[in-house]
Scaffold this motif. Structure first.
Motif, PDB file in Angstrom:
ATOM      1  N   GLN A  17       0.845  -1.186   0.000  1.00 12.73           N
ATOM      2  CA  GLN A  17       0.000   0.000   0.000  1.00 12.73           C
ATOM      3  C   GLN A  17       0.879   1.234   0.000  1.00 12.73           C
ATOM      4  O   GLN A  17       1.807   1.358   0.802  1.00 12.73           O
ATOM      5  CB  GLN A  17      -0.916   0.016   1.225  1.00 12.73           C
ATOM      6  CG  GLN A  17      -1.885   1.181   1.222  1.00 12.73           C
ATOM      7  CD  GLN A  17      -2.961   1.043   2.274  1.00 12.73           C
ATOM      8  OE1 GLN A  17      -3.373  -0.065   2.602  1.00 12.73           O
ATOM      9  NE2 GLN A  17      -3.413   2.167   2.823  1.00 12.73           N
ATOM     10  N   THR A  18       0.607   2.152  -0.900  1.00 13.59           N
ATOM     11  CA  THR A  18       1.408   3.362  -1.026  1.00 13.59           C
ATOM     12  C   THR A  18       0.876   4.451  -0.082  1.00 13.59           C
ATOM     13  O   THR A  18      -0.241   4.335   0.448  1.00 13.59           O
ATOM     14  CB  THR A  18       1.382   3.884  -2.468  1.00 13.59           C
ATOM     15  OG1 THR A  18       0.098   4.478  -2.729  1.00 13.59           O
ATOM     16  CG2 THR A  18       1.635   2.759  -3.466  1.00 13.59           C
ATOM     17  N   PRO A  19       1.645   5.512   0.141  1.00 12.36           N
ATOM     18  CA  PRO A  19       1.175   6.603   1.007  1.00 12.36           C
ATOM     19  C   PRO A  19      -0.102   7.272   0.505  1.00 12.36           C
ATOM     20  O   PRO A  19      -0.779   7.970   1.265  1.00 12.36           O
ATOM     21  CB  PRO A  19       2.342   7.585   1.001  1.00 12.36           C
ATOM     22  CG  PRO A  19       3.537   6.741   0.718  1.00 12.36           C
ATOM     23  CD  PRO A  19       3.058   5.699  -0.232  1.00 12.36           C
ATOM     24  N   LEU A  20      -0.450   7.071  -0.776  1.00 12.03           N
ATOM     25  CA  LEU A  20      -1.658   7.683  -1.330  1.00 12.03           C
ATOM     26  C   LEU A  20      -2.873   6.787  -1.186  1.00 12.03           C
ATOM     27  O   LEU A  20      -3.943   7.074  -1.735  1.00 12.03           O
ATOM     28  CB  LEU A  20      -1.432   8.030  -2.799  1.00 12.03           C
ATOM     29  CG  LEU A  20      -0.315   9.057  -3.064  1.00 12.03           C
ATOM     30  CD1 LEU A  20      -0.156   9.311  -4.553  1.00 12.03           C
ATOM     31  CD2 LEU A  20      -0.623  10.360  -2.339  1.00 12.03           C
ATOM     32  N   GLY A  21      -2.723   5.671  -0.457  1.00 11.18           N
ATOM     33  CA  GLY A  21      -3.851   4.780  -0.236  1.00 11.18           C
ATOM     34  C   GLY A  21      -4.098   3.810  -1.363  1.00 11.18           C
ATOM     35  O   GLY A  21      -5.074   3.043  -1.329  1.00 11.18           O
ATOM     36  N   ALA A  22      -3.242   3.807  -2.368  1.00  6.53           N
ATOM     37  CA  ALA A  22      -3.392   2.884  -3.485  1.00  6.53           C
ATOM     38  C   ALA A  22      -2.620   1.599  -3.200  1.00  6.53           C
ATOM     39  O   ALA A  22      -1.727   1.558  -2.350  1.00  6.53           O
ATOM     40  CB  ALA A  22      -2.877   3.528  -4.768  1.00  6.53           C
ATOM     41  N   VAL A  23      -2.951   0.535  -3.903  1.00  7.39           N
ATOM     42  CA  VAL A  23      -2.260  -0.747  -3.785  1.00  7.39           C
ATOM     43  C   VAL A  23      -1.469  -0.992  -5.069  1.00  7.39           C
ATOM     44  O   VAL A  23      -2.004  -0.835  -6.175  1.00  7.39           O
ATOM     45  CB  VAL A  23      -3.253  -1.899  -3.542  1.00  7.39           C
ATOM     46  CG1 VAL A  23      -2.541  -3.242  -3.560  1.00  7.39           C
ATOM     47  CG2 VAL A  23      -3.965  -1.703  -2.207  1.00  7.39           C
ATOM     48  N   ALA A  24      -0.201  -1.345  -4.920  1.00  2.00           N
ATOM     49  CA  ALA A  24       0.668  -1.573  -6.074  1.00  2.00           C
ATOM     50  C   ALA A  24       1.255  -2.979  -6.017  1.00  2.00           C
ATOM     51  O   ALA A  24       1.584  -3.476  -4.934  1.00  2.00           O
ATOM     52  CB  ALA A  24       1.800  -0.550  -6.108  1.00  2.00           C
ATOM     53  N   ASP A  25       1.362  -3.612  -7.172  1.00  2.00           N
ATOM     54  CA  ASP A  25       2.052  -4.897  -7.257  1.00  2.00           C
ATOM     55  C   ASP A  25       3.532  -4.682  -6.986  1.00  2.00           C
ATOM     56  O   ASP A  25       4.112  -3.665  -7.388  1.00  2.00           O
ATOM     57  CB  ASP A  25       1.862  -5.522  -8.633  1.00  2.00           C
ATOM     58  CG  ASP A  25       0.402  -5.929  -8.894  1.00  2.00           C
ATOM     59  OD1 ASP A  25      -0.309  -6.194  -7.908  1.00  2.00           O
ATOM     60  OD2 ASP A  25       0.002  -5.958 -10.075  1.00  2.00           O
ATOM     61  N   ALA A  26       4.154  -5.635  -6.311  1.00  2.00           N
ATOM     62  CA  ALA A  26       5.560  -5.478  -5.936  1.00  2.00           C
ATOM     63  C   ALA A  26       6.290  -6.808  -6.022  1.00  2.00           C
ATOM     64  O   ALA A  26       5.726  -7.864  -5.729  1.00  2.00           O
ATOM     65  CB  ALA A  26       5.673  -4.918  -4.518  1.00  2.00           C
ATOM     66  N   THR A  27       7.541  -6.743  -6.449  1.00  2.00           N
ATOM     67  CA  THR A  27       8.434  -7.904  -6.459  1.00  2.00           C
ATOM     68  C   THR A  27       9.485  -7.694  -5.374  1.00  2.00           C
ATOM     69  O   THR A  27      10.163  -6.669  -5.364  1.00  2.00           O
ATOM     70  CB  THR A  27       9.118  -8.067  -7.828  1.00  2.00           C
ATOM     71  OG1 THR A  27       8.120  -8.248  -8.834  1.00  2.00           O
ATOM     72  CG2 THR A  27      10.055  -9.266  -7.825  1.00  2.00           C
ATOM     73  N   LEU A  28       9.596  -8.672  -4.472  1.00  2.00           N
ATOM     74  CA  LEU A  28      10.522  -8.575  -3.360  1.00  2.00           C
ATOM     75  C   LEU A  28      11.461  -9.764  -3.354  1.00  2.00           C
ATOM     76  O   LEU A  28      11.106 -10.856  -3.827  1.00  2.00           O
ATOM     77  CB  LEU A  28       9.750  -8.534  -2.027  1.00  2.00           C
ATOM     78  CG  LEU A  28       8.770  -7.369  -1.842  1.00  2.00           C
ATOM     79  CD1 LEU A  28       7.938  -7.594  -0.590  1.00  2.00           C
ATOM     80  CD2 LEU A  28       9.513  -6.052  -1.757  1.00  2.00           C
ATOM     81  N   VAL A  29      12.663  -9.559  -2.825  1.00  2.00           N
ATOM     82  CA  VAL A  29      13.594 -10.665  -2.622  1.00  2.00           C
ATOM     83  C   VAL A  29      13.024 -11.572  -1.530  1.00  2.00           C
ATOM     84  O   VAL A  29      12.567 -11.098  -0.483  1.00  2.00           O
ATOM     85  CB  VAL A  29      14.987 -10.144  -2.237  1.00  2.00           C
ATOM     86  CG1 VAL A  29      15.920 -11.297  -1.898  1.00  2.00           C
ATOM     87  CG2 VAL A  29      15.567  -9.296  -3.360  1.00  2.00           C
ATOM     88  N   ASP A  30      13.046 -12.870  -1.787  1.00  2.00           N
ATOM     89  CA  ASP A  30      12.456 -13.851  -0.865  1.00  2.00           C
ATOM     90  C   ASP A  30      13.294 -13.952   0.415  1.00  2.00           C
ATOM     91  O   ASP A  30      14.443 -14.402   0.374  1.00  2.00           O
ATOM     92  CB  ASP A  30      12.389 -15.208  -1.563  1.00  2.00           C
ATOM     93  CG  ASP A  30      11.602 -16.238  -0.767  1.00  2.00           C
ATOM     94  OD1 ASP A  30      11.292 -15.975   0.416  1.00  2.00           O
ATOM     95  OD2 ASP A  30      11.309 -17.314  -1.331  1.00  2.00           O
ATOM     96  N   PRO A  31      12.743 -13.560   1.572  1.00  2.43           N
ATOM     97  CA  PRO A  31      13.529 -13.620   2.817  1.00  2.43           C
ATOM     98  C   PRO A  31      13.728 -15.035   3.343  1.00  2.43           C
ATOM     99  O   PRO A  31      14.568 -15.251   4.223  1.00  2.43           O
ATOM    100  CB  PRO A  31      12.684 -12.789   3.794  1.00  2.43           C
ATOM    101  CG  PRO A  31      11.289 -12.921   3.289  1.00  2.43           C
ATOM    102  CD  PRO A  31      11.407 -12.995   1.790  1.00  2.43           C
ATOM    103  N   THR A  32      12.962 -15.998   2.805  1.00  6.16           N
ATOM    104  CA  THR A  32      13.090 -17.379   3.282  1.00  6.16           C
ATOM    105  C   THR A  32      14.235 -18.130   2.610  1.00  6.16           C
ATOM    106  O   THR A  32      14.540 -19.258   3.002  1.00  6.16           O
ATOM    107  CB  THR A  32      11.778 -18.154   3.046  1.00  6.16           C
ATOM    108  OG1 THR A  32      11.570 -18.340   1.625  1.00  6.16           O
ATOM    109  CG2 THR A  32      10.591 -17.411   3.640  1.00  6.16           C
ATOM    110  N   ARG A  33      14.873 -17.506   1.603  1.00  5.83           N
ATOM    111  CA  ARG A  33      15.977 -18.162   0.905  1.00  5.83           C
ATOM    112  C   ARG A  33      17.182 -17.221   0.831  1.00  5.83           C
ATOM    113  O   ARG A  33      17.539 -16.726  -0.233  1.00  5.83           O
ATOM    114  CB  ARG A  33      15.565 -18.607  -0.495  1.00  5.83           C
ATOM    115  CG  ARG A  33      14.484 -19.673  -0.540  1.00  5.83           C
ATOM    116  CD  ARG A  33      14.296 -20.184  -1.941  1.00  5.83           C
ATOM    117  NE  ARG A  33      15.518 -20.800  -2.451  1.00  5.83           N
ATOM    118  CZ  ARG A  33      15.753 -21.016  -3.736  1.00  5.83           C
ATOM    119  NH1 ARG A  33      14.888 -20.632  -4.651  1.00  5.83           N
ATOM    120  NH2 ARG A  33      16.888 -21.596  -4.125  1.00  5.83           N
TER     121      ARG A  33
END
Length: 263
Positions: free
Chosen positions: A104-120
């Protein structure tokens, strides 16, 4: 030995797990033919060790600083750390496992995101002493990592390396990802021992990335023959190794120069 210098082009990621590998196109001789019978499936090409030398001006700049005999220890160490950061960035470009989320962005919108996997987390393996210097800024590049130190000393007469420290886990998983750092690959004997140890504990050589400042043909040939799926990231392939096992033109003794010691 066959080594390949490759440049990358932008590529996206999708789904969970490892980012997709880019294909590398090899251009060979082209012969025209009108014989339909010659259109047969070609056998799969054997794996080759890949050597990446990114053509980046900052990499060339820091390499020049490291080469100069007039560079003092504090500057040498800083330059090595900066060069390590750049090379690690290149090494993990297609290597980090990712997950897809929404934020969720500061403007209240939802954005798709790619994150580095913390489990690996990447298992980082610095070869002491100087391999540790290459990792001083690694935390700025790799969000999740585990560090396992290994130490080797080389006999000045036989040039054979022997281990004096090994913090690798007793058991490794096949999908574990490894990043090994050592400023110089001269004869390749130490690096082979480290990778052999990883494989003996359950790791896979194709899941290993090697980061080195300079490498020499004897090391590349040894590694290519033993681990054809290996990937090496370096600032430069130097010309030769002298009778003392030093790379020419090289950097000198990276450990001594980084820590201000001499023998």
């Amino acid at each position: 030995m066959q080594s390949l210098l490759a440049q990358r082009s932008p590529c996206g990621t999708s789904g969970r797990g490892l980012a997709p590998r880019r294909s590398i196109v090899r251009v060979g001789p082209v012969r025209a033919t009108t014989d339909a019978t010659t259109s047969k499936p070609k056998p799969k090409a054997p794996q080759q060790m890949l050597v990446y030398s990114p053509p980046h001006p900052l990499i060339k700049h820091w390499l020049a600083i490291l080469r100069s005999e007039y560079t003092p220890s504090p500057m040498f160490r800083s330059a090595c750390a900066e060069l390590g950061r750049l090379l690690v960035y290149e090494a993990v470009r297609e290597f980090l496992p990712t997950i897809e989320q929404q934020v969720q962005t500061p403007l209240g919108a939802v954005a798709d995101a790619t994150l580095v996997d913390p489990t690996r987390p990447i298992k980082v393996v610095p070869i002491l002493r100087a391999g540790l210097v290459l990792l001083e800024q690694c935390g700025q590049v790799v969000p999740f990592q585990e560090t396992y130190h290994v130490g080797y000393v080389r006999d000045p007469v036989t040039l054979q390396a022997s281990a004096y420290l090994n913090k690798l886990p007793a058991k490794l998983a096949e999908d574990d990802l490894f990043l090994i750092t050592d400023p110089m690959l001269a004869t390749g004997g130490t690096m082979v021992q480290v990778i052999d140890d990883i494989v003996a504990r359950g790791g896979r050589p194709e899941n290993v990335r090697v980061v080195a400042v300079v490498v020499a043909p004897p090391a590349l040939k040894l590694l290519a023959d033993r681990y054809p799926g290996l990937k090496v990231y370096t600032a430069m392939i130097d010309e030769q190794v002298d009778e003392r096992g030093y790379i020419i033109p090289g950097l000198g003794d990276a450990g001594d120069r980084a820590y201000g010691t001499s023998h």
